[in-house]
Enzyme design. Structure first.
Site, PDB file in Angstrom:
ATOM      1  N   SER A  77      55.405  91.232  11.288  1.00  0.00           N
ATOM      2  CA  SER A  77      55.060  90.535  13.024  1.00  0.00           C
ATOM      3  C   SER A  77      53.878  90.333  13.725  1.00  0.00           C
ATOM      4  CB  SER A  77      56.275  91.545  13.727  1.00  0.00           C
ATOM      5  OG  SER A  77      56.042  90.313  14.772  1.00  0.00           O
ATOM      6  N   TYR A 118      53.145  84.370  16.229  1.00  0.00           N
ATOM      7  CA  TYR A 118      53.223  82.951  18.217  1.00  0.00           C
ATOM      8  C   TYR A 118      51.697  83.051  17.722  1.00  0.00           C
ATOM      9  CZ  TYR A 118      57.892  86.357  18.488  1.00  0.00           C
ATOM     10  OH  TYR A 118      59.312  86.813  18.605  1.00  0.00           O
ATOM     11  N   THR A 142      57.077  81.301  14.216  1.00  0.00           N
ATOM     12  CA  THR A 142      58.319  81.479  15.209  1.00  0.00           C
ATOM     13  C   THR A 142      58.321  79.742  15.943  1.00  0.00           C
ATOM     14  OG1 THR A 142      58.390  83.398  14.311  1.00  0.00           O
ATOM     15  CG2 THR A 142      59.402  82.671  16.187  1.00  0.00           C
ATOM     16  N   LYS A 198      59.994  78.968  11.911  1.00  0.00           N
ATOM     17  CA  LYS A 198      61.040  79.784  11.509  1.00  0.00           C
ATOM     18  C   LYS A 198      61.381  79.350  12.775  1.00  0.00           C
ATOM     19  CE  LYS A 198      62.597  84.787  12.016  1.00  0.00           C
ATOM     20  NZ  LYS A 198      62.819  85.309  13.506  1.00  0.00           N
ATOM     21  N   HIS A 204      67.025  83.944  16.121  1.00  0.00           N
ATOM     22  CA  HIS A 204      66.413  85.066  16.470  1.00  0.00           C
ATOM     23  C   HIS A 204      66.746  86.262  16.688  1.00  0.00           C
ATOM     24  CE1 HIS A 204      61.489  85.603  17.632  1.00  0.00           C
ATOM     25  NE2 HIS A 204      62.737  87.092  18.433  1.00  0.00           N
TER      26      HIS A 204
END
Ligand code: FMN
Length: 362
Positions: free
Chosen positions: A106, A129, A155, A230, A254
């Site tokens: 992440s 992100y 994402t 994603k 998510h």
């Protein structure tokens, strides 16, 4: 008592973890309808097993973006793993590597890309992100490349954080002894306390709500790494992902933490697969807890799946050994499912091996 399935780790994690942390890991958005549906939908798919096939040898290996892995079961990005266990992302990285599969790190990890790379060899993807400050993004992507990460999972379902009510009630924030390690040097590693969810405020302050398809193309100008989009749930967006040059799609809601009342990912999967027309691979995450779930996803056209919560729960319970055990149990269950449905390799798994409650009567 011996742990015999992945789901059992949730209760152990609940006992071990502070309430604020457990709730952050476990929760979905608002009514948590999609959270339940991600699981329930799997039970509306039944098998049509084939018999009298030699299943003495089962091959679960596959190739993802050109990388050979031992099974189509991979690790989804989940944020802040050191809240679960002091070894956090290191433990997950080692466990995934030992299982011969891919870990996705992440952006909001409590270990940096360099630290995770230093745990040893392994095929790893980096989840991105996109921050308002694009220099931050460009630097981070470069660091991930240098640290040997093989793909970017972009994402796309989080222009704002979903409304997770337990995080609001608990005033969720990152514990003071931890930082979002990838952003430490960029002065974005801390999360302020807020009157509601500290994470929601952080996202509102830092994450770029203007993110659009042109940024998927922009990302390709700053990196050579393949990009997985994603968070796709519709055929329309699957076609746009192909057009935008994505290397693959992850059908994801998510973990039901963003928009509530979206369909279970296993329900959305088939329309996305059809729209992608085999041009790029389609993966799935959301509620995968059993080897039978993995098989169902592959029968509906997924090239592989990712698991999220089982990793953080097992990490909380037993650290690296827990994550290893989760991957091992998923592998064994999936192998058994293949054997009992008469499939000896992934390419033998077909749509005819399952029947769904949305199929026409035979
Ligand atoms: N997805 C991201 O793209 N980035 C994240 O940082 C991230 N953090 C997560 C943290 C937690 C605690 C959970 C449960 C999910 C997170 N996700 C994140 C979503 C997961 O990547 C994945 O889509 C989801 O967990 C899959 O569903 P499952 O938990 O039912 O397996």
């Amino acid at each position: 008592m011996e742990i015999t399935n992945v789901n059992e780790y949730e209760a152990i994690a609940k006992e071990k973890l502070p309430k604020m942390v457990f709730d952050y890991y476990a929760s979905g958005a608002e009514d948590q309808w999609t959270l339940q549906e991600n699981r329930n939908a799997f039970s509306r798919i039944l098998f049509r097993p084939r018999i009298l096939i030699d299943v003495s040898k089962i091959d679960m290996t596959t190739t993802v973006l050109g990388f050979k892995i031992s099974m189509p079961i991979m690790v989804a990005p989940t944020a802040m793993q050191k809240m679960a266990h002091p070894e956090g992302e290191y433990a997950t990285a080692r466990a995934a590597s030992a299982a011969g599969t891919i870990m996705t790190l992440s952006s909001w990890a409590t270990s940096s890309v360099e630290e995770v790379a230093s745990t040893g060899p392994g095929i790893r993807f980096f989840q991105l992100y996109v921050y308002k400050d694009r220099n931050v993004v460009a630097q981070l992507v470069r660091r991930a490349e240098r640290a040997g990460f093989k793909a970017i999972a972009l994402t796309v379902d989080t222009p704002r954080l979903g409304r997770r009510e337990s995080d609001i009630k608990n005033r969720f924030t990152l514990p003071p002894n931890l930082t979002l390690k990838n952003f430490e040097g960029l002065d974005l590693g801390k999360m302020d306390e807020a009157n509601d969810s500290g994470l929601a405020s952080y996202v509102a302050g830092q994450i770029d709500r203007t993110l659009s398809w042109k940024d998927v193309q922009w990302l390709q100008t700053i990196t050579k790494l393949p990009i997985l989009v994603k968070g796709v749930l519709t055929a329309e967006d699957a076609r746009m992902a192909v057009q935008a040059g994505a290397a693959g799609i992850i059908v994801s809601n998510h973990g039901a933490r963003q928009l509530d009342y979206v369909p279970a990912t296993i329900i959305a999967l088939e329309e996305v697969v059809k729209a992608a027309q085999g041009k790029i691979p389609v993966f799935l995450d959301g509620g995968v807890r059993r080897g039978t779930d993995v098989f169902k996803a592959l029968a509906l056209g997924a090239s592989g799946i990712f698991i999220g919560r089982p990793v953080v729960f097992s990490l909380a319970a037993e650290g690296e050994a827990g994550v290893r055990k989760v991957l091992q149990m998923m592998r064994e269950e999936f192998e058994l499912t293949m054997a009992l449905s008469g499939c000896t390799s992934l390419k033998e798994i077909t749509r005819n091996h399952i029947i769904t409650d949305w199929d026409a009567p035979q």
